[in-house]
Design an enzyme around this catalytic site. Structure first.
Site, mmCIF file in Angstrom:
data_model
loop_
_atom_site.group_PDB
_atom_site.id
_atom_site.type_symbol
_atom_site.label_atom_id
_atom_site.label_comp_id
_atom_site.label_asym_id
_atom_site.label_seq_id
_atom_site.Cartn_x
_atom_site.Cartn_y
_atom_site.Cartn_z
ATOM 1 N N CYS A 2 0.851 -1.194 0.000
ATOM 2 C CA CYS A 2 0.000 0.000 0.000
ATOM 3 C C CYS A 2 0.886 1.244 0.000
ATOM 4 O O CYS A 2 2.083 1.166 0.221
ATOM 5 C CB CYS A 2 -0.867 -0.008 1.251
ATOM 6 S SG CYS A 2 -1.824 -1.516 1.428
ATOM 7 N N ARG A 27 3.047 1.970 -7.022
ATOM 8 C CA ARG A 27 3.068 0.878 -6.033
ATOM 9 C C ARG A 27 1.894 -0.066 -6.269
ATOM 10 O O ARG A 27 1.803 -1.117 -5.647
ATOM 11 C CB ARG A 27 3.009 1.444 -4.610
ATOM 12 C CG ARG A 27 4.231 2.222 -4.190
ATOM 13 C CD ARG A 27 4.017 2.896 -2.841
ATOM 14 N NE ARG A 27 3.987 1.936 -1.758
ATOM 15 C CZ ARG A 27 5.079 1.473 -1.138
ATOM 16 N NH1 ARG A 27 6.273 1.885 -1.525
ATOM 17 N NH2 ARG A 27 4.990 0.610 -0.145
ATOM 18 N N TRP A 77 -3.344 -1.942 -1.570
ATOM 19 C CA TRP A 77 -3.061 -3.122 -2.405
ATOM 20 C C TRP A 77 -3.554 -4.281 -1.556
ATOM 21 O O TRP A 77 -2.899 -4.693 -0.593
ATOM 22 C CB TRP A 77 -1.565 -3.231 -2.655
ATOM 23 C CG TRP A 77 -1.132 -4.426 -3.400
ATOM 24 C CD1 TRP A 77 -0.834 -5.656 -2.890
ATOM 25 C CD2 TRP A 77 -0.939 -4.546 -4.807
ATOM 26 N NE1 TRP A 77 -0.466 -6.515 -3.878
ATOM 27 C CE2 TRP A 77 -0.523 -5.879 -5.065
ATOM 28 C CE3 TRP A 77 -1.076 -3.688 -5.865
ATOM 29 C CZ2 TRP A 77 -0.250 -6.349 -6.343
ATOM 30 C CZ3 TRP A 77 -0.781 -4.159 -7.145
ATOM 31 C CH2 TRP A 77 -0.395 -5.453 -7.368
ATOM 32 N N ASN A 103 0.049 0.162 6.097
ATOM 33 C CA ASN A 103 0.649 -0.674 5.054
ATOM 34 C C ASN A 103 1.354 -1.809 5.783
ATOM 35 O O ASN A 103 2.187 -1.577 6.653
ATOM 36 C CB ASN A 103 1.660 0.128 4.218
ATOM 37 C CG ASN A 103 2.379 -0.755 3.206
ATOM 38 O OD1 ASN A 103 1.868 -1.794 2.796
ATOM 39 N ND2 ASN A 103 3.604 -0.370 2.852
ATOM 40 N N GLY A 104 0.983 -3.054 5.472
ATOM 41 C CA GLY A 104 1.629 -4.198 6.132
ATOM 42 C C GLY A 104 0.578 -5.258 6.441
ATOM 43 O O GLY A 104 -0.503 -5.259 5.863
ATOM 44 N N GLU A 486 14.411 -21.020 -15.109
ATOM 45 C CA GLU A 486 14.075 -19.630 -14.809
ATOM 46 C C GLU A 486 15.240 -18.717 -15.181
ATOM 47 O O GLU A 486 15.052 -17.651 -15.760
ATOM 48 C CB GLU A 486 13.702 -19.485 -13.336
ATOM 49 C CG GLU A 486 13.393 -18.073 -12.884
ATOM 50 C CD GLU A 486 12.284 -17.394 -13.695
ATOM 51 O OE1 GLU A 486 11.551 -18.093 -14.418
ATOM 52 O OE2 GLU A 486 12.177 -16.172 -13.625
ATOM 53 N N LYS A 490 15.019 -15.693 -17.966
ATOM 54 C CA LYS A 490 15.416 -14.303 -17.661
ATOM 55 C C LYS A 490 16.396 -13.787 -18.701
ATOM 56 O O LYS A 490 16.269 -12.676 -19.205
ATOM 57 C CB LYS A 490 16.033 -14.230 -16.261
ATOM 58 C CG LYS A 490 15.022 -14.353 -15.151
ATOM 59 C CD LYS A 490 14.196 -13.113 -14.998
ATOM 60 C CE LYS A 490 12.719 -13.132 -15.177
ATOM 61 N NZ LYS A 490 11.897 -14.215 -15.342
ATOM 62 N N GLU A 493 14.584 -13.304 -22.197
ATOM 63 C CA GLU A 493 13.587 -12.229 -22.353
ATOM 64 C C GLU A 493 14.196 -10.848 -22.108
ATOM 65 O O GLU A 493 13.655 -9.850 -22.556
ATOM 66 C CB GLU A 493 12.367 -12.456 -21.452
ATOM 67 C CG GLU A 493 12.621 -12.399 -19.973
ATOM 68 C CD GLU A 493 11.324 -12.574 -19.182
ATOM 69 O OE1 GLU A 493 10.238 -12.206 -19.648
ATOM 70 O OE2 GLU A 493 11.412 -13.116 -18.066
ATOM 71 N N HIS A 509 22.413 -36.794 -23.712
ATOM 72 C CA HIS A 509 21.370 -37.332 -24.617
ATOM 73 C C HIS A 509 21.138 -36.393 -25.801
ATOM 74 O O HIS A 509 20.074 -36.414 -26.412
ATOM 75 C CB HIS A 509 20.080 -37.558 -23.833
ATOM 76 C CG HIS A 509 20.229 -38.568 -22.745
ATOM 77 N ND1 HIS A 509 20.317 -39.924 -22.975
ATOM 78 C CD2 HIS A 509 20.373 -38.404 -21.413
ATOM 79 C CE1 HIS A 509 20.488 -40.561 -21.833
ATOM 80 N NE2 HIS A 509 20.507 -39.659 -20.860
ATOM 81 N N LYS A 608 3.435 -7.683 -19.941
ATOM 82 C CA LYS A 608 3.513 -8.134 -18.557
ATOM 83 C C LYS A 608 2.477 -9.224 -18.294
ATOM 84 O O LYS A 608 2.750 -10.186 -17.594
ATOM 85 C CB LYS A 608 3.270 -6.965 -17.592
ATOM 86 C CG LYS A 608 3.340 -7.339 -16.112
ATOM 87 C CD LYS A 608 4.686 -7.890 -15.746
ATOM 88 C CE LYS A 608 4.767 -8.331 -14.292
ATOM 89 N NZ LYS A 608 6.026 -9.107 -14.025
#
Ligand code: AGP
Length: 613
Positions: A2, A27, A77, A103-104, A486, A490, A493, A509, A608
């Site tokens: 938040c 945010r 958020w 916020n939290g 992963e 990264k 992309e 193989h 995104k």
């Protein structure tokens, strides 16, 4: 994550709050609100219109009375409670005089709310934050000043907070406090500000101060004073800020990707907060499946795309190891067209940062049509995936702006491992003390990720030395394999270089034919019980001229003989290693991309969220 803002002593309070909230839009939020406070009067407005909320709030505030010198504002958020106006901040106490923004996550909000309700307090929201307003109300009723009332209340609270409170019976004062969630104070002649982030007050304050954990600040028009939770005076550290607004929105980083890589410890901590009841029972955020159904699960199928698919592959190892139930991991776009077999007792887990990836949404719909129960793992409260799932675990990574997913990945792994431990609890495949130990270990990972981040400079140096390379293999075994996938994604992309993730045991193989001088092999070697096998894979590729970059633990003394470059990470429980080992791979990809002049936040051809097929 938040956004919060506050001001005392202002001649244009409303404009300060609304402009500040607009500056915090990056945010991410789904609702917004403000409260204006003056002697005897608290005026509040709240709007839940998604990303239009701040704009809509401006319209709503045209009805606000004038003449307020103080106020607080908030962009929410959602983590607890749907993104609706009733859950938007500020929250009020029973008298309507006290307004708070937060916020939290208040971990023990349920027990606090039960106690407060038993003493007659009426709650109006489904949030964890509202307990703060009623706790402060009770302390104020004892005659405590606002700062002391906030201090006394926070002594009862477990969890994370950046909180600000005002009271119409002690107007022109804001009391704020911080634990884990960021909070800064700003000053200008005759006016004092607070905010979760510098952008909100960058063009109004002339001096900025950081509030540290468990510090409480009382803001007045003349300035501020601070104490710790025990009540002893503390001095706030002054920040030297020469940022423009864009830099400030990136927290001083060059781009959002760099900021989000550095937010990973916080993303893991926030995702793990408030996950267990006092009796140790692990809880999800939304639960529309009975424990009995979860206990009777015969097979798990994980469906996801991209980075989320890699997190799902890590989860396979954890669920099978801890909960002893078979797991298949599927690419969403394949699953939905494969006429999948869904037997009775199948649990499908949909993993999606956005919660809107069309392939994953369609995949879980197909699964539900065939009788499966669905658990969603998403970063967005109220997303399509969350709404259409029978149970939900939210990652709490905060808004992820950069197209390349980083903090969401580590948060997904953490959330999925919490899910695996819940299944193990229900199926009694792990004794309680093992669940406890693993949960505590999971909570230690954030610190280890932080230590991996401290080695950024070395990783960037290695990337610089390899800038001319064109062909990359990322290899690993066990959970090192999805970590390698992963890392390869990264690099692809972000830098547009060709990279493949491969199980190390598969090299002979076929792919070994591609190994020759100039090819770079990045090896994840931290899984100690397959370490010897990884070393022989490195010997294989080294003998054929590859350049070897190894991700290895700090105490690994054998790796130097086989690797041209070593990216060190702290050792951790094997099933936690993807969250730590991915950090140098993210930084490596980032540095290669920067070296090639790529736009790391907006790579070509990519979006995104892929909401079209
Ligand atoms: C990862 O860096 C990419 N942005 C992409 O692979 C992403 O993970 C994929 O599109 C899935 O998105 P989701 O998690 O929002 O479903």
């Amino acid at each position: 994550m938040c956004g919060i803002i506050g001001v005392v002593g202002s001649s244009d309070t409303l404009a300060t709050l609304l402009e500040g909230l607009a500056r915090l839009e990056y945010r991410g939020y789904d609702s917004a609100g403000i409260a204006l406070v003056r002697p005897g009067e608290t005026w509040r407005a709240r709007i839940a219109s998604g990303t239009e909320s701040v704009q809509a709030l401006k319209v709503e505030c045209e009805l606000a009375p004038s003449g307020f010198a103080s106020g607080i504002g908030h962009t929410r958020w959602a983590t607890h409670g749907a993104p609706e106006a009733i859950n938007a901040h500020p929250h009020l106490d029973c008298s309507g005089n006290i307004a708070i923004i937060h916020n939290g996550i208040i971990e023990n909000h349920t027990e606090l709310q039960e106690q407060l309700e038993s003493r007659g307090h009426l709650f109006n929201s489904l949030t964890d934050s509202e307990v703060l307003a009623h706790l402060i109300e009770e302390s104020r009723a004892k005659g405590l000043e606002l700062m002391e009332a906030v201090r006394e209340s926070l002594l009862l609270v477990r969890g994370a907070f950046a909180v600000a409170a005002m009271d119409a019976t002690e107007a022109d004062v804001i009391v704020a406090a911080r634990r884990i969630s960021p909070l800064i104070v700003g000053t200008a002649p005759g006016v004092t500000y607070l905010a979760s982030d510098i952008p909100a007050i960058l063009d109004r304050a002339t001096a900025f101060y950081a509030v540290n954990d468990d510090e409480i600040v009382r803001l007045g028009p003349e300035g501020f004073r601070a104490i710790d939770l025990e009540g002893s005076p503390v001095r706030l550290h002054q920040l030297s800020i020469d940022w423009d607004l864009e830099t400030a929105e990136k927290g001083g980083h060059e781009d959002f990707m760099s900021k989000e890589i550095n937010e990973q410890p916080e993303a893991i901590r926030a995702t793990l907060l408030d996950r267990r009841r006092k009796d140790g029972t692990i809880t999800f955020d939304e639960m529309r499946i009975s424990d009995e159904e979860l206990r009777e699960v015969k097979r798990v199928v994980i469906v996801a795309a991209g980075t989320s698919h890699h997190a799902g592959q890590v989860a396979k190892y954890a669920i099978e190891r801890w909960a002893k139930v078979g797991v298949d991991v599927d690419i969403s776009s394949e699953y939905r067209y494969r006429d999948p077999i869904v037997e009775v007792g199948t649990l499908v887990i949909g993993v999606s940062q956005s919660g809107e990836t069309i392939d994953t949404i369609q995949a879980i719909r197909e699964a539900k049509r065939r009788g499966a129960r669905v658990v969603g793992v998403s970063n967005i409260v109220g997303s399509s995936l969350a709404r259409e799932s029978d149970a939900v675990i939210y990652t709490r990574a905060g808004l992820e702006v950069s197209v390349a997913s980083t903090k969401a990945f580590v948060a997904q792994v953490a959330a999925l491992e919490v899910l695996a431990l819940r299944l193990a609890q229900l199926r009694e495949t792990l004794p309680p003390h093992d669940v406890d130990a693993l949960f505590k270990g999971l909570n230690h990972v954030a610190k280890q990720v932080g230590r991996a981040l401290e080695r950024r400079a070395h990783v960037e140096d290695v990337a610089k030395q390899l800038l001319g390379s064109r062909d990359f293999f990322f290899i690993g075994r066990h959970v090192g394999f999805p970590t390698s996938l992963e890392g390869a994604l990264k690099l692809k992309e972000l830098s547009y270089l060709h990279a493949e993730g491969y199980p190390a045991g598969e090299l002979k193989h076929g792919p070994l034919a591609l190994i020759e001088p100039g090819v770079v092999v990045v090896a994840v070697t931290t899984d100690l019980f397959l370490h010897e096998k990884m070393l022989s894979n490195l010997a294989e590729v080294k003998a054929r001229g590859a350049t070897v970059v190894a991700v290895a633990t700090d105490d690994d003394e054998t790796i130097d003989a086989l690797a041209d470059y070593v990216l060190r990470v702290p050792a951790t429980e094997p099933l936690f290693t993807p969250m730590v080992d991915v950090v140098p791979l993210q930084i490596f990809a980032y540095a290669m991309a920067k070296g090639l002049g790529r736009n790391v936040d907006r790579p070509r051809n990519l979006a995104k969220t892929v909401t079209v097929e």
